[in-house]
Motif scaffolding. Sequence first.
Motif, PDB file in Angstrom:
ATOM      1  N   ASN A   1      -4.012   2.714   6.114  1.00 51.13           N
ATOM      2  CA  ASN A   1      -3.776   3.803   7.055  1.00 51.13           C
ATOM      3  C   ASN A   1      -2.313   4.254   7.080  1.00 51.13           C
ATOM      4  OD1 ASN A   1      -6.470   3.831   7.963  1.00 51.13           O
ATOM      5  ND2 ASN A   1      -6.056   2.135   9.350  1.00 51.13           N
ATOM      6  N   PHE A   2      -1.449   3.508   6.420  1.00 50.77           N
ATOM      7  CA  PHE A   2      -0.026   3.838   6.423  1.00 50.77           C
ATOM      8  C   PHE A   2       0.381   4.463   5.097  1.00 50.77           C
ATOM      9  CE2 PHE A   2      -0.437   0.404   9.501  1.00 50.77           C
ATOM     10  CZ  PHE A   2       0.333   0.863  10.561  1.00 50.77           C
ATOM     11  N   ASP A   3       1.413   5.300   5.150  1.00 49.48           N
ATOM     12  CA  ASP A   3       1.947   5.862   3.906  1.00 49.48           C
ATOM     13  C   ASP A   3       2.549   4.762   3.039  1.00 49.48           C
ATOM     14  OD1 ASP A   3       1.251   8.441   4.639  1.00 49.48           O
ATOM     15  OD2 ASP A   3       3.145   8.786   5.678  1.00 49.48           O
ATOM     16  N   PHE A   4       3.165   3.754   3.699  1.00 48.88           N
ATOM     17  CA  PHE A   4       3.781   2.637   2.975  1.00 48.88           C
ATOM     18  C   PHE A   4       3.685   1.411   3.860  1.00 48.88           C
ATOM     19  CE2 PHE A   4       7.254  -0.128   1.727  1.00 48.88           C
ATOM     20  CZ  PHE A   4       7.136  -0.137   0.345  1.00 48.88           C
ATOM     21  N   CYS A   5       3.166   0.327   3.306  1.00 48.67           N
ATOM     22  CA  CYS A   5       2.958  -0.882   4.112  1.00 48.67           C
ATOM     23  C   CYS A   5       2.856  -2.092   3.198  1.00 48.67           C
ATOM     24  CB  CYS A   5       1.678  -0.737   4.931  1.00 48.67           C
ATOM     25  SG  CYS A   5       1.270  -2.179   5.946  1.00 48.67           S
ATOM     26  N   VAL A   6       3.567  -3.167   3.542  1.00 55.02           N
ATOM     27  CA  VAL A   6       3.437  -4.413   2.790  1.00 55.02           C
ATOM     28  C   VAL A   6       2.012  -4.947   2.948  1.00 55.02           C
ATOM     29  CG1 VAL A   6       4.188  -6.828   2.657  1.00 55.02           C
ATOM     30  CG2 VAL A   6       5.868  -5.014   2.972  1.00 55.02           C
ATOM     31  N   ARG A   7       1.424  -5.416   1.855  1.00 55.02           N
ATOM     32  CA  ARG A   7       0.071  -5.983   1.917  1.00 55.02           C
ATOM     33  C   ARG A   7       0.162  -7.417   2.418  1.00 55.02           C
ATOM     34  NH1 ARG A   7      -4.035  -8.719  -1.140  1.00 55.02           N
ATOM     35  NH2 ARG A   7      -6.068  -7.851  -0.605  1.00 55.02           N
ATOM     36  N   ARG A   8      -0.175  -7.610   3.677  1.00 57.98           N
ATOM     37  CA  ARG A   8      -0.091  -8.934   4.296  1.00 57.98           C
ATOM     38  C   ARG A   8      -1.393  -9.695   4.061  1.00 57.98           C
ATOM     39  NH1 ARG A   8       3.044  -5.400   7.059  1.00 57.98           N
ATOM     40  NH2 ARG A   8       5.126  -6.140   7.643  1.00 57.98           N
ATOM     41  N   SER A   9      -1.586 -10.043   2.820  1.00 59.62           N
ATOM     42  CA  SER A   9      -2.789 -10.761   2.408  1.00 59.62           C
ATOM     43  C   SER A   9      -2.669 -12.230   2.783  1.00 59.62           C
ATOM     44  CB  SER A   9      -2.980 -10.621   0.900  1.00 59.62           C
ATOM     45  OG  SER A   9      -1.815 -11.104   0.230  1.00 59.62           O
ATOM     46  N   ALA A  10      -3.756 -12.971   2.605  1.00 62.69           N
ATOM     47  CA  ALA A  10      -3.751 -14.393   2.956  1.00 62.69           C
ATOM     48  C   ALA A  10      -2.712 -15.165   2.154  1.00 62.69           C
ATOM     49  CB  ALA A  10      -5.145 -14.982   2.731  1.00 62.69           C
ATOM     50  N   ASP A  11      -2.636 -14.917   0.842  1.00 61.34           N
ATOM     51  CA  ASP A  11      -1.675 -15.678   0.040  1.00 61.34           C
ATOM     52  C   ASP A  11      -0.236 -15.328   0.414  1.00 61.34           C
ATOM     53  OD1 ASP A  11      -1.709 -13.137  -1.042  1.00 61.34           O
ATOM     54  OD2 ASP A  11      -2.010 -13.776  -3.115  1.00 61.34           O
TER      55      ASP A  11
ATOM     56  N   TYR B   1       0.869  -1.175   0.000  1.00 60.93           N
ATOM     57  CA  TYR B   1       0.000   0.000   0.000  1.00 60.93           C
ATOM     58  C   TYR B   1       0.906   1.225   0.000  1.00 60.93           C
ATOM     59  CZ  TYR B   1      -3.566  -3.317   1.566  1.00 60.93           C
ATOM     60  OH  TYR B   1      -4.411  -4.383   1.674  1.00 60.93           O
ATOM     61  N   PHE B   2       0.626   2.155  -0.910  1.00 64.24           N
ATOM     62  CA  PHE B   2       1.403   3.386  -0.991  1.00 64.24           C
ATOM     63  C   PHE B   2       0.454   4.517  -1.339  1.00 64.24           C
ATOM     64  CE2 PHE B   2       3.974   6.362  -3.650  1.00 64.24           C
ATOM     65  CZ  PHE B   2       4.750   6.866  -2.617  1.00 64.24           C
ATOM     66  N   ASN B   3       0.342   5.472  -0.408  1.00 56.13           N
ATOM     67  CA  ASN B   3      -0.552   6.623  -0.632  1.00 56.13           C
ATOM     68  C   ASN B   3      -1.965   6.183  -1.004  1.00 56.13           C
ATOM     69  OD1 ASN B   3       1.423   8.440   0.009  1.00 56.13           O
ATOM     70  ND2 ASN B   3       1.963   8.930  -2.117  1.00 56.13           N
ATOM     71  N   LYS B   4      -2.487   5.243  -0.210  1.00 57.94           N
ATOM     72  CA  LYS B   4      -3.881   4.783  -0.349  1.00 57.94           C
ATOM     73  C   LYS B   4      -4.139   3.945  -1.595  1.00 57.94           C
ATOM     74  CE  LYS B   4      -4.935   7.288   3.306  1.00 57.94           C
ATOM     75  NZ  LYS B   4      -5.195   6.683   4.614  1.00 57.94           N
ATOM     76  N   THR B   5      -3.102   3.492  -2.264  1.00 55.49           N
ATOM     77  CA  THR B   5      -3.284   2.637  -3.439  1.00 55.49           C
ATOM     78  C   THR B   5      -2.408   1.392  -3.299  1.00 55.49           C
ATOM     79  OG1 THR B   5      -1.529   3.754  -4.681  1.00 55.49           O
ATOM     80  CG2 THR B   5      -3.770   4.597  -4.939  1.00 55.49           C
ATOM     81  N   GLN B   6      -2.720   0.363  -4.078  1.00 53.21           N
ATOM     82  CA  GLN B   6      -1.898  -0.845  -4.114  1.00 53.21           C
ATOM     83  C   GLN B   6      -0.965  -0.777  -5.320  1.00 53.21           C
ATOM     84  OE1 GLN B   6      -3.484  -4.820  -3.566  1.00 53.21           O
ATOM     85  NE2 GLN B   6      -5.350  -3.980  -2.647  1.00 53.21           N
ATOM     86  N   ILE B   7       0.302  -1.062  -5.073  1.00 50.39           N
ATOM     87  CA  ILE B   7       1.272  -1.104  -6.162  1.00 50.39           C
ATOM     88  C   ILE B   7       2.193  -2.305  -5.956  1.00 50.39           C
ATOM     89  CG2 ILE B   7       1.279   1.414  -6.449  1.00 50.39           C
ATOM     90  CD1 ILE B   7       4.014   1.403  -4.994  1.00 50.39           C
TER      91      ILE B   7
END
Length: 226
Positions: free
Chosen positions: A209-219, A69-75
């Motif tokens: 909610n974070f400026d930068f955060c790894v997407r800790r998805s199920a997979d 997640y970066f600036n409210k988007t997924q990249i």
Amino acid sequence: MTIQIREADLNRDGAQIADALSKYLIPLADSPRFEWLYKRNPNGKARAWLALDNDDVIATGAVFPRRVYFNKTQIIAWVLGDFCVSDRHRTLGTAVALQRTLLQASDVSGVPISYDFPSAAMTAVYKRLKIEPFGQMIRMARVLRVDRKLRERIGYEWLAKVLSPVGNALLGAAAAAFQPTVDKTLKVSLQQHKCGTEFDALANRVGMNFDFCVRRSADYLNWRYL
């Protein structure tokens, strides 16, 4: 001596990459680790580069895709890692040339963010590339036992064995005195099965909610930890 740098073929060069890593960086690196880390990443396969002296692999480095997640988007970002250089070629020249190749690949591929957690030696390589650290990661941990630390500090096994029970008792007393306030309605239990869609929902709810955060998805969690 002419050093050649080329992108690795994960199928053809996998054994050489694992061998170089086990020699120069991670003793436990082996083919199963390579298959898991480089090929089974749910966010995409890794890419790796080799530095060769004739046909001998003298250095390797890789990039690993991460959905973030970066600036409210997924990249998709790249994490740089598994960087090692042979003992006989531990000059900044080889390391700088290889790392420059990885960063150029990031630019050419249009990756919006590439990041690293460099060691002190790797920080010197980045400084040669005129890239300065912009933050410091601090690992938060509570020491539960002093046995190993005492052995390392004192150097005498018998003395460490005598002092360890005292140190462990003091640690326990300190932990009891500074227990944080816990919401008694919360229930904590061991995850018994594969992570499901509820972890996707949690990742979306919290990660945004974070400026930068790894997407800790199920997979991602199932691959990384289970």
